[in-house]
Design a protein around this motif. Structure first.
Motif, PDB file in Angstrom:
ATOM      1  N   ALA A 154       0.833  -1.209   0.000  1.00 23.99           N
ATOM      2  CA  ALA A 154       0.000   0.000   0.000  1.00 23.99           C
ATOM      3  C   ALA A 154       0.866   1.256   0.000  1.00 23.99           C
ATOM      4  CB  ALA A 154      -0.935  -0.009   1.209  1.00 23.99           C
ATOM      5  N   VAL A 155       1.944   1.244   0.767  1.00 31.08           N
ATOM      6  CA  VAL A 155       2.853   2.393   0.805  1.00 31.08           C
ATOM      7  C   VAL A 155       3.598   2.504  -0.524  1.00 31.08           C
ATOM      8  CG1 VAL A 155       4.906   3.353   1.931  1.00 31.08           C
ATOM      9  CG2 VAL A 155       3.025   2.450   3.312  1.00 31.08           C
ATOM     10  N   ASN A 156       3.998   1.387  -1.108  1.00 28.22           N
ATOM     11  CA  ASN A 156       4.669   1.408  -2.418  1.00 28.22           C
ATOM     12  C   ASN A 156       3.810   2.084  -3.473  1.00 28.22           C
ATOM     13  OD1 ASN A 156       7.211   0.366  -2.099  1.00 28.22           O
ATOM     14  ND2 ASN A 156       6.621  -1.723  -2.595  1.00 28.22           N
ATOM     15  N   GLU A 157       2.515   1.845  -3.419  1.00 28.56           N
ATOM     16  CA  GLU A 157       1.607   2.447  -4.382  1.00 28.56           C
ATOM     17  C   GLU A 157       1.681   3.974  -4.315  1.00 28.56           C
ATOM     18  OE1 GLU A 157      -3.152   2.434  -5.027  1.00 28.56           O
ATOM     19  OE2 GLU A 157      -2.248   0.494  -4.539  1.00 28.56           O
ATOM     20  N   VAL A 158       1.658   4.511  -3.114  1.00 23.73           N
ATOM     21  CA  VAL A 158       1.765   5.964  -2.927  1.00 23.73           C
ATOM     22  C   VAL A 158       3.169   6.439  -3.285  1.00 23.73           C
ATOM     23  CG1 VAL A 158       1.675   7.816  -1.221  1.00 23.73           C
ATOM     24  CG2 VAL A 158      -0.034   5.986  -1.161  1.00 23.73           C
ATOM     25  N   TYR A 159       4.167   5.741  -2.782  1.00 23.44           N
ATOM     26  CA  TYR A 159       5.574   6.093  -2.987  1.00 23.44           C
ATOM     27  C   TYR A 159       5.878   6.255  -4.480  1.00 23.44           C
ATOM     28  CZ  TYR A 159      10.689   5.499  -2.457  1.00 23.44           C
ATOM     29  OH  TYR A 159      12.054   5.650  -2.473  1.00 23.44           O
TER      30      TYR A 159
END
Length: 126
Positions: free
Chosen positions: A87-92
């Motif tokens: 989920a953080v990778n998606e934003v990152y």
């Protein structure tokens, strides 16, 4: 080489004895940024909202230091739960482009203010 403090009201102020960032020569080192709204001091909602706000805070600090996300060479991502990695990778990936900065991601027992994610970066100045 002298070091200088970087401070902006467009990102949350330090909640302890540290600087938002320090410049040393052509380099900028940010402190870890939680997903805190600089206007309210409150954490954003879920982990993606916190990651987005964290990176917006990093971006504001870098701009104050005379650089940008494009010149980030290293990031460190601290996660409350490694299950949030995707989920953080998606934003990152919406903040950075290729060639992506080098990165470490670690799960931690607890973050300040019980945040879900905290991100720090090292960037070259323009």
């Amino acid at each position: 080489m002298s070091k200088k403090q970087v401070a902006t009201t467009k990102a949350p102020g330090a909640i302890g004895p540290y600087s938002q960032a320090i410049t040393a020569g052509n380099w900028v080192y940010t402190s870890g940024q939680l997903g805190l709204d600089p206007a309210t001091g409150e954490l954003a909602g879920d982990v993606q909202a916190q990651a987005r706000q964290s990176l917006a805070n990093v971006q504001a600090i870098l701009e104050e230091a005379g650089t940008s996300l494009d010149l980030v060479v290293k990031t460190t991502v601290f996660l409350k739960d490694m299950n949030d990695f995707a989920a953080v990778n998606e934003v990152y990936s919406s903040f950075f482009s290729e060639p992506y900065p080098a990165r470490s991601a670690v799960e931690v027992a607890r973050l300040p203010k019980d945040g879900l994610v905290e991100i720090e970066v090292v960037a070259r100045r323009k």
